[in-house]
Design a protein around this motif. Structure first.
Motif, PDB file in Angstrom:
ATOM      1  N   ARG A   1       5.108   3.863  16.650  1.00 49.56           N
ATOM      2  CA  ARG A   1       3.841   3.572  16.043  1.00 49.56           C
ATOM      3  C   ARG A   1       2.716   4.533  16.935  1.00 49.56           C
ATOM      4  O   ARG A   1       1.863   4.816  16.269  1.00 49.56           O
ATOM      5  CB  ARG A   1       3.512   2.200  16.340  1.00 49.56           C
ATOM      6  CG  ARG A   1       2.340   1.765  15.629  1.00 49.56           C
ATOM      7  CD  ARG A   1       1.915   0.110  15.718  1.00 49.56           C
ATOM      8  NE  ARG A   1       3.272  -0.699  15.452  1.00 49.56           N
ATOM      9  CZ  ARG A   1       3.392  -1.578  16.204  1.00 49.56           C
ATOM     10  NH1 ARG A   1       2.867  -1.860  17.302  1.00 49.56           N
ATOM     11  NH2 ARG A   1       4.690  -2.323  16.057  1.00 49.56           N
TER      12      ARG A   1
ATOM     13  N   TYR B   1       0.868   4.078  -2.821  1.00 48.52           N
ATOM     14  CA  TYR B   1       0.840   5.424  -2.611  1.00 48.52           C
ATOM     15  C   TYR B   1       1.830   6.291  -3.051  1.00 48.52           C
ATOM     16  O   TYR B   1       1.877   7.384  -3.703  1.00 48.52           O
ATOM     17  CB  TYR B   1       0.741   5.626  -0.896  1.00 48.52           C
ATOM     18  CG  TYR B   1       0.400   6.880  -0.336  1.00 48.52           C
ATOM     19  CD1 TYR B   1      -0.934   7.464  -0.294  1.00 48.52           C
ATOM     20  CD2 TYR B   1       1.347   8.213  -0.363  1.00 48.52           C
ATOM     21  CE1 TYR B   1      -1.430   8.800   0.051  1.00 48.52           C
ATOM     22  CE2 TYR B   1       1.044   9.460   0.125  1.00 48.52           C
ATOM     23  CZ  TYR B   1      -0.179   9.670   0.126  1.00 48.52           C
ATOM     24  OH  TYR B   1      -0.620  10.877   0.437  1.00 48.52           O
TER      25      TYR B   1
ATOM     26  N   ARG C   1       0.789  -1.184  -0.102  1.00 45.61           N
ATOM     27  CA  ARG C   1      -0.096  -0.046   0.111  1.00 45.61           C
ATOM     28  C   ARG C   1       0.827   1.209   0.114  1.00 45.61           C
ATOM     29  O   ARG C   1       0.473   2.375  -0.800  1.00 45.61           O
ATOM     30  CB  ARG C   1      -0.923  -0.180   1.205  1.00 45.61           C
ATOM     31  CG  ARG C   1      -2.279  -1.203   1.020  1.00 45.61           C
ATOM     32  CD  ARG C   1      -2.833  -1.101   2.389  1.00 45.61           C
ATOM     33  NE  ARG C   1      -3.867  -0.041   2.538  1.00 45.61           N
ATOM     34  CZ  ARG C   1      -3.898   0.799   3.300  1.00 45.61           C
ATOM     35  NH1 ARG C   1      -3.314   0.713   4.406  1.00 45.61           N
ATOM     36  NH2 ARG C   1      -4.820   1.711   3.261  1.00 45.61           N
TER      37      ARG C   1
ATOM     38  N   GLU D   1      -7.327   3.583   8.798  1.00 41.75           N
ATOM     39  CA  GLU D   1      -6.122   2.819   8.296  1.00 41.75           C
ATOM     40  C   GLU D   1      -5.375   3.546   7.175  1.00 41.75           C
ATOM     41  O   GLU D   1      -3.944   3.563   7.379  1.00 41.75           O
ATOM     42  CB  GLU D   1      -6.686   1.535   7.552  1.00 41.75           C
ATOM     43  CG  GLU D   1      -5.646   0.380   7.551  1.00 41.75           C
ATOM     44  CD  GLU D   1      -6.164  -1.047   6.475  1.00 41.75           C
ATOM     45  OE1 GLU D   1      -5.352  -1.750   6.450  1.00 41.75           O
ATOM     46  OE2 GLU D   1      -7.116  -0.616   5.712  1.00 41.75           O
ATOM     47  N   ASP D   2      -5.881   4.412   6.566  1.00 44.74           N
ATOM     48  CA  ASP D   2      -5.257   5.012   5.383  1.00 44.74           C
ATOM     49  C   ASP D   2      -4.820   6.119   5.980  1.00 44.74           C
ATOM     50  O   ASP D   2      -3.417   6.731   5.774  1.00 44.74           O
ATOM     51  CB  ASP D   2      -6.066   5.483   4.303  1.00 44.74           C
ATOM     52  CG  ASP D   2      -6.611   4.191   3.445  1.00 44.74           C
ATOM     53  OD1 ASP D   2      -7.394   3.607   4.113  1.00 44.74           O
ATOM     54  OD2 ASP D   2      -6.203   4.125   2.428  1.00 44.74           O
TER      55      ASP D   2
ATOM     56  N   ASP E   1       2.130   7.706   9.288  1.00 48.30           N
ATOM     57  CA  ASP E   1       3.465   6.704   9.297  1.00 48.30           C
ATOM     58  C   ASP E   1       4.388   7.182   8.398  1.00 48.30           C
ATOM     59  O   ASP E   1       5.520   6.998   8.811  1.00 48.30           O
ATOM     60  CB  ASP E   1       2.993   5.170   9.027  1.00 48.30           C
ATOM     61  CG  ASP E   1       3.032   4.467  10.112  1.00 48.30           C
ATOM     62  OD1 ASP E   1       3.903   4.698  11.092  1.00 48.30           O
ATOM     63  OD2 ASP E   1       2.512   3.272  10.002  1.00 48.30           O
ATOM     64  N   MET E   2       4.026   7.354   7.287  1.00 44.14           N
ATOM     65  CA  MET E   2       5.257   7.650   6.159  1.00 44.14           C
ATOM     66  C   MET E   2       5.830   9.188   6.429  1.00 44.14           C
ATOM     67  O   MET E   2       6.966   9.508   6.422  1.00 44.14           O
ATOM     68  CB  MET E   2       4.415   7.690   4.722  1.00 44.14           C
ATOM     69  CG  MET E   2       4.445   6.253   4.228  1.00 44.14           C
ATOM     70  SD  MET E   2       4.046   6.191   2.418  1.00 44.14           S
ATOM     71  CE  MET E   2       2.494   6.593   2.335  1.00 44.14           C
TER      72      MET E   2
ATOM     73  N   LEU F   1       4.495  13.654  -0.438  1.00 46.75           N
ATOM     74  CA  LEU F   1       3.642  12.889   0.391  1.00 46.75           C
ATOM     75  C   LEU F   1       2.316  13.498   0.663  1.00 46.75           C
ATOM     76  O   LEU F   1       1.339  12.917   0.625  1.00 46.75           O
ATOM     77  CB  LEU F   1       4.442  12.780   1.785  1.00 46.75           C
ATOM     78  CG  LEU F   1       5.625  11.565   1.872  1.00 46.75           C
ATOM     79  CD1 LEU F   1       6.013  11.552   3.393  1.00 46.75           C
ATOM     80  CD2 LEU F   1       5.082  10.064   1.304  1.00 46.75           C
TER      81      LEU F   1
ATOM     82  N   MET G   1      -1.570   5.089   7.858  1.00 44.26           N
ATOM     83  CA  MET G   1      -0.403   4.924   6.770  1.00 44.26           C
ATOM     84  C   MET G   1       0.302   6.207   6.468  1.00 44.26           C
ATOM     85  O   MET G   1       1.556   6.237   6.250  1.00 44.26           O
ATOM     86  CB  MET G   1      -1.067   4.213   5.433  1.00 44.26           C
ATOM     87  CG  MET G   1       0.017   4.252   4.454  1.00 44.26           C
ATOM     88  SD  MET G   1      -0.604   3.409   2.638  1.00 44.26           S
ATOM     89  CE  MET G   1      -1.813   5.216   2.202  1.00 44.26           C
ATOM     90  N   LEU G   2      -0.702   7.315   5.983  1.00 42.19           N
ATOM     91  CA  LEU G   2       0.060   8.741   5.471  1.00 42.19           C
ATOM     92  C   LEU G   2       1.035   9.275   6.793  1.00 42.19           C
ATOM     93  O   LEU G   2       2.091   9.470   6.738  1.00 42.19           O
ATOM     94  CB  LEU G   2      -0.857   9.470   5.279  1.00 42.19           C
ATOM     95  CG  LEU G   2      -0.484  10.965   4.915  1.00 42.19           C
ATOM     96  CD1 LEU G   2       0.674  10.877   3.691  1.00 42.19           C
ATOM     97  CD2 LEU G   2      -1.752  11.812   4.286  1.00 42.19           C
TER      98      LEU G   2
ATOM     99  N   TRP H   1     -11.066   9.936   4.843  1.00 40.79           N
ATOM    100  CA  TRP H   1     -10.194   8.641   4.594  1.00 40.79           C
ATOM    101  C   TRP H   1     -10.601   7.450   5.688  1.00 40.79           C
ATOM    102  O   TRP H   1     -10.895   8.191   6.948  1.00 40.79           O
ATOM    103  CB  TRP H   1      -8.741   8.671   4.754  1.00 40.79           C
ATOM    104  CG  TRP H   1      -8.219   9.253   3.597  1.00 40.79           C
ATOM    105  CD1 TRP H   1      -8.957   9.851   2.244  1.00 40.79           C
ATOM    106  CD2 TRP H   1      -6.848   9.440   3.102  1.00 40.79           C
ATOM    107  NE1 TRP H   1      -8.203  10.169   1.453  1.00 40.79           N
ATOM    108  CE2 TRP H   1      -6.985   9.733   1.941  1.00 40.79           C
ATOM    109  CE3 TRP H   1      -5.694   9.104   3.762  1.00 40.79           C
ATOM    110  CZ2 TRP H   1      -5.768  10.146   1.096  1.00 40.79           C
ATOM    111  CZ3 TRP H   1      -4.538   9.427   3.155  1.00 40.79           C
ATOM    112  CH2 TRP H   1      -4.290   9.936   1.948  1.00 40.79           C
TER     113      TRP H   1
ATOM    114  N   ALA I   1      -1.900  12.653  -1.536  1.00 35.98           N
ATOM    115  CA  ALA I   1      -3.339  12.604  -0.819  1.00 35.98           C
ATOM    116  C   ALA I   1      -4.379  12.591  -2.028  1.00 35.98           C
ATOM    117  O   ALA I   1      -5.371  11.926  -2.025  1.00 35.98           O
ATOM    118  CB  ALA I   1      -3.663  13.303   0.259  1.00 35.98           C
TER     119      ALA I   1
END
Lengths: 235, 235
Positions: free
Chosen positions: B155, A221, A217, B177-178, B184-185, B222, B181-182, B174, B226
């Motif tokens: 985390r 992205y 994922r 989970e999404d 996290d990045m 990043l 993810m963002l 969103w 989106a």
């Protein structure tokens, strides 16, 4: 330690002939064969010891003990532990490069490309845990020469990936700087994933599918992001 | 080492009342003041030593020597080095959290948000080099408890950032989970940038603007991504 035997392509550091285990009976002078075998034993012994500690914490005596050679033998091959560390960096990145070759051969279509790339990485981390662990641990090593070498190799690796990316639609019109940025982020994700995989392999193997799905994922992205990105001319 | 003196808000680990020098019996007996001062000296001494080595390479005797206390005093506060390491993890992440608060207060508009966030990070890394270096070094430490604690904190940090992101347009629809993810990045980029900053601060200060500009572009990539991202329903 069968790592290098399995991947002859990783032998950038020491040419294969020097490394082969030919006996000192016939071909190859006995002395040079012994010498290269000692060197290999020192590198493998160090890598084994580094499974549960860091390079700044490694003594020459322990390495020679692990390699089954005399302490003096160390100095015929390396001046100090740092030099041995630099050879390990080169070998570990030769492994990463062989991943990229494998992935390149394997990867063709769009969405599948992502799944295939991640699958190649997962296989690779399983097969070369010691190299991936070494890079993860020593990336911010207090041993400066090793830290700099890893940083340099990662940068080089990203530049190579950028050359690959340059062939893909959308990004093929980007200036090099933007390509390298995207490649850098992809390499960063790869390195990060290898670290997460090492952790789950050792401590929670049932969570591996989650890491894989998560990495797919993120990679999606990052590559999707190319659509929204307007590369800026250099300022 | 004035880190914690400067940042009382970083004392999240042990509730403030417990950490104060008050004893359960009376309040602020000289003995308990000494005790908490010894603990602080041990933590600071360890952090100083960790400026050029890793936790798996740290001896109790060296720490007590650096702290100017007797070896026995160590055991009144920690069972072993790992425990001390865990307290350093908590303190270092309290520092990271104070960055997030600063950035939150500071950040408002769109493109400026990126510049401001990166500027806040740069200031923070300059001010708290030892905490950022500790996290960078020990993130893949052979000391498992410390490695796990850092992973858990990262985390948690990303989850907190996801809550912030949830207020922004585009991503506010969103699924969690999404968002995570963002987040996290973004946290990954922050951690990576802090490592690059530590390197340039120490070895090539003239390259700091390059790292800043590079980080701004990645953060922009990043967040721009989106727009192109279609969150998928959970499979």
């Amino acid at each position: 330690m069968t790592l290098l035997g399995e991947h002859p392509s990783t032998l950038v550091v020491v040419p294969r002939t020097e490394r082969s285990s030919r006996r000192p009976d016939g071909s190859g002078t006995p002395r040079s064969v012994d010498k290269s075998r000692t060197r290999r034993a020192l590198l493998d012994g160090a890598l084994d010891l580094l499974a549960d500690r860091t390079l700044d914490n490694l003594g020459i005596r322990e390495v020679t003990r692990a390699a089954g050679v005399s302490p003096a033998a160390f100095y015929r091959h390396f001046e100090r532990i740092d030099d041995l560390g630099l050879v390990l960096v080169e070998e570990a990145f030769a492994t990463l490069r062989s991943l990229m070759r494998d992935a390149r051969d394997d990867v063709n279509e769009a969405d599948d490309m992502i799944k295939r790339s991640v699958a190649a990485l997962v296989r690779h981390v399983h097969d070369h845990r010691d190299h991936y662990r070494f890079i993860a641990r020593e990336q911010y090593s207090p041993v400066i020469s090793v830290r700099l070498a890893i940083r340099r190799e990662i940068r080089l690796f990203a530049t190579e990936l950028a050359t690959d990316l340059a062939r893909l639609p959308i990004v093929n019109t980007w200036p090099t700087e933007d390509l390298v940025m995207l490649a850098d982020m992809i390499v960063g994700l790869m390195v990060d994933t290898s670290k997460r995989l090492l952790d789950v392999i050792e401590e929670a193997p049932d969570r591996e599918p989650e890491v894989i799905r998560d990495t797919e994922r993120r990679l999606r992205y990052l590559t999707n992001g190319a659509v929204a990105w307007k590369p800026r001319p250099r300022s």
